[in-house]
Scaffold this active site. Structure first.
Site, PDB file in Angstrom:
ATOM      1  N   TYR A 117       0.845  -1.200   0.000  1.00 32.72           N
ATOM      2  CA  TYR A 117       0.000   0.000   0.000  1.00 32.72           C
ATOM      3  C   TYR A 117       0.880   1.251   0.000  1.00 32.72           C
ATOM      4  CZ  TYR A 117      -3.860   3.133   1.294  1.00 32.72           C
ATOM      5  OH  TYR A 117      -4.799   4.144   1.310  1.00 32.72           O
TER       6      TYR A 117
ATOM      7  N   LYS B  95       0.889   3.954  -2.958  1.00 36.29           N
ATOM      8  CA  LYS B  95       0.453   5.347  -2.763  1.00 36.29           C
ATOM      9  C   LYS B  95       1.623   6.327  -2.917  1.00 36.29           C
ATOM     10  CE  LYS B  95      -3.967   4.598  -2.132  1.00 36.29           C
ATOM     11  NZ  LYS B  95      -4.996   5.115  -3.037  1.00 36.29           N
TER      12      LYS B  95
HETATM   13  P1  NAP Z   1     -13.507   1.778   0.766  1.00 33.33           P
HETATM   14  O1  NAP Z   1     -14.733   2.229   1.473  1.00 33.33           O
HETATM   15  O2  NAP Z   1     -12.928   0.426   1.040  1.00 33.33           O
HETATM   16  O3  NAP Z   1     -13.734   1.974  -0.797  1.00 33.33           O
HETATM   17  C1  NAP Z   1     -12.823   1.479  -1.754  1.00 33.33           C
HETATM   18  C2  NAP Z   1     -13.494   1.519  -3.105  1.00 33.33           C
HETATM   19  O4  NAP Z   1     -12.616   0.959  -4.088  1.00 33.33           O
HETATM   20  C3  NAP Z   1     -14.785   0.691  -3.132  1.00 33.33           C
HETATM   21  O5  NAP Z   1     -15.713   1.315  -3.963  1.00 33.33           O
HETATM   22  C4  NAP Z   1     -14.292  -0.591  -3.757  1.00 33.33           C
HETATM   23  O6  NAP Z   1     -15.294  -1.373  -4.356  1.00 33.33           O
HETATM   24  C5  NAP Z   1     -13.339  -0.034  -4.798  1.00 33.33           C
HETATM   25  N1  NAP Z   1     -12.503  -1.093  -5.326  1.00 33.33           N
HETATM   26  C6  NAP Z   1     -11.639  -1.872  -4.643  1.00 33.33           C
HETATM   27  N2  NAP Z   1     -11.103  -2.785  -5.467  1.00 33.33           N
HETATM   28  C7  NAP Z   1     -11.651  -2.580  -6.692  1.00 33.33           C
HETATM   29  C8  NAP Z   1     -11.509  -3.218  -7.951  1.00 33.33           C
HETATM   30  N3  NAP Z   1     -10.705  -4.273  -8.126  1.00 33.33           N
HETATM   31  N4  NAP Z   1     -12.228  -2.738  -8.997  1.00 33.33           N
HETATM   32  C9  NAP Z   1     -13.064  -1.701  -8.847  1.00 33.33           C
HETATM   33  N5  NAP Z   1     -13.243  -1.064  -7.668  1.00 33.33           N
HETATM   34  C10 NAP Z   1     -12.543  -1.510  -6.609  1.00 33.33           C
HETATM   35  O7  NAP Z   1     -12.321   2.755   1.102  1.00 33.33           O
HETATM   36  P2  NAP Z   1     -12.169   4.347   1.027  1.00 33.33           P
HETATM   37  O8  NAP Z   1     -11.573   4.746   2.302  1.00 33.33           O
HETATM   38  O9  NAP Z   1     -13.387   5.004   0.539  1.00 33.33           O
HETATM   39  O10 NAP Z   1     -11.006   4.406  -0.066  1.00 33.33           O
HETATM   40  C11 NAP Z   1     -11.086   5.148  -1.252  1.00 33.33           C
HETATM   41  C12 NAP Z   1      -9.683   5.560  -1.662  1.00 33.33           C
HETATM   42  O11 NAP Z   1      -9.153   6.413  -0.645  1.00 33.33           O
HETATM   43  C13 NAP Z   1      -8.711   4.384  -1.783  1.00 33.33           C
HETATM   44  O12 NAP Z   1      -7.835   4.625  -2.882  1.00 33.33           O
HETATM   45  C14 NAP Z   1      -7.943   4.447  -0.480  1.00 33.33           C
HETATM   46  O13 NAP Z   1      -6.682   3.874  -0.553  1.00 33.33           O
HETATM   47  C15 NAP Z   1      -7.879   5.944  -0.269  1.00 33.33           C
HETATM   48  N6  NAP Z   1      -7.596   6.397   1.089  1.00 33.33           N
HETATM   49  C16 NAP Z   1      -8.434   6.135   2.112  1.00 33.33           C
HETATM   50  C17 NAP Z   1      -8.116   6.611   3.382  1.00 33.33           C
HETATM   51  C18 NAP Z   1      -8.981   6.365   4.567  1.00 33.33           C
HETATM   52  O14 NAP Z   1      -8.566   6.726   5.688  1.00 33.33           O
HETATM   53  N7  NAP Z   1     -10.156   5.813   4.432  1.00 33.33           N
HETATM   54  C19 NAP Z   1      -6.939   7.337   3.575  1.00 33.33           C
HETATM   55  C20 NAP Z   1      -6.122   7.569   2.503  1.00 33.33           C
HETATM   56  C21 NAP Z   1      -6.448   7.110   1.257  1.00 33.33           C
HETATM   57  P3  NAP Z   1     -16.040  -2.528  -3.497  1.00 33.33           P
HETATM   58  O15 NAP Z   1     -16.993  -1.824  -2.571  1.00 33.33           O
HETATM   59  O16 NAP Z   1     -16.682  -3.375  -4.530  1.00 33.33           O
HETATM   60  O17 NAP Z   1     -14.963  -3.254  -2.729  1.00 33.33           O
END
Ligand code: NAP
Length: 251
Positions: A156, A160
């Site tokens: 990860y 990133k």
């Molecule tokens: P999340 O709720 O787990 O959402 C992740 C999204 O990515 C979901 O819509 C998921 O679809 C989709 N996804 C995963 N694998 C996929 C694939 N193979 N094909 C198509 N879609 C896929 O997490 P989130 O926190 O909203 O994360 C969104 C982004 O923000 C990510 O890039 C994450 O790394 C980044 N981020 C999050 C945080 C945090 O604190 N939450 C911090 C920094 C960065 P499904 O629902 O079908 O799995």
């Protein structure tokens, strides 16, 4: 404030069914975009929330574990709404394991979704921007682990950190064509991605105790930043990764 208005623009948002992607899709719709929502299994409540703003939603299913669907995503957007103006590369996954035990499958799965598909979907969308001679906006989703090492998340962090570098490279190559490539680096946000951390009372307290704002972020916290980076208000912003982190990196 007209430079923040996105009326008539078309935005592709990956991982739009939940979490930060859902929040950004609705924020862009509220600013005026029609939304092409890319989700793997289920579009969630996002279509209803987008349509409640008066904008249209095109539901595209794609698994970004491979780059096979990238051209179809762009084609579906053009078929639905005639053009593309904004791409938000939000879909991402995380797996936690000690570096001594981290396996190749986990490494590849994360790099494929978080970095490889980000590049190839950006390429497909930028080709569309060039065809349209319109310029456009690409917004990647980075992380605190684009700046810091973290623990137990080897691929990860690599992915990133790669997103931050790729954001700069693509900005350099495409700025002259009116294409802005920037990233948002969310801090610690309360979504499914961080459920394991929030479920661990000790880690939860350590994290909240280190955030100057004193709370986890929410999808609503990146609404303003994503609209800014999608709009002409950011036309001279290229290759920047904007931390939206409650002050985490300033600490
Ligand atoms: P999340 O709720 O787990 O959402 C992740 C999204 O990515 C979901 O819509 C998921 O679809 C989709 N996804 C995963 N694998 C996929 C694939 N193979 N094909 C198509 N879609 C896929 O997490 P989130 O926190 O909203 O994360 C969104 C982004 O923000 C990510 O890039 C994450 O790394 C980044 N981020 C999050 C945080 C945090 O604190 N939450 C911090 C920094 C960065 P499904 O629902 O079908 O799995």
């Amino acid at each position: 404030m007209n430079s923040f208005d996105l009326t008539g623009k078309v935005a592709i948002v990956t991982g739009s069914n939940t979490g930060l992607g859902a929040g950004m899709a609705v924020a862009l719709a509220m600013a005026g975009c029609d939304i092409v929502g890319v989700s793997r299994a289920d579009a969630g409540n996002t279509p209803a929330h987008v349509e409640a703003t008066g904008r249209r939603f095109a539901d595209v299913r794609a698994d970004l574990a491979s780059i096979a669907p990238v051209d179809d995503i762009v084609r579906a957007a053009v078929e639905a709404f005639g053009r593309v103006d904004v791409l938000v590369n939000n879909a991402g996954i995380i797996r936690r394991k000690d570096a001594l035990d981290f396996g190749e499958d986990d490494w590849d799965a994360i790099m494929d979704v978080n970095l490889k598909s980000v590049f190839f979907l950006s390429q497909a969308v930028a080709r569309q921007f060039v065809k349209q001679a319109s310029g456009g906006k690409i917004i990647n989703v980075a992380s605190m682990l684009s700046f810091q090492g973290g623990i137990r998340v080897a691929s990860y962090t690599a992915s990133k950190s790669g997103v931050l570098g790729l954001t700069r490279l693509l900005a350099n190559e495409w700025a002259a064509q009116g294409i802005n490539v920037n990233a948002i680096a969310p801090g610690y946000m309360a979504t499914a991605n961080t459920a394991a951390l929030r479920g661990n009372a000790q880690r939860n307290d350590e994290i909240v105790g280190r955030i100057p704002a004193g709370r986890w972020g929410t999808p609503a916290d990146i609404a303003g930043p994503v609209v800014f980076l999608a709009s002409s208000a950011s036309d001279y912003v290229h290759g920047h990764t904007l931390a939206v982190d409650g002050g985490w990196l300033a600490r």
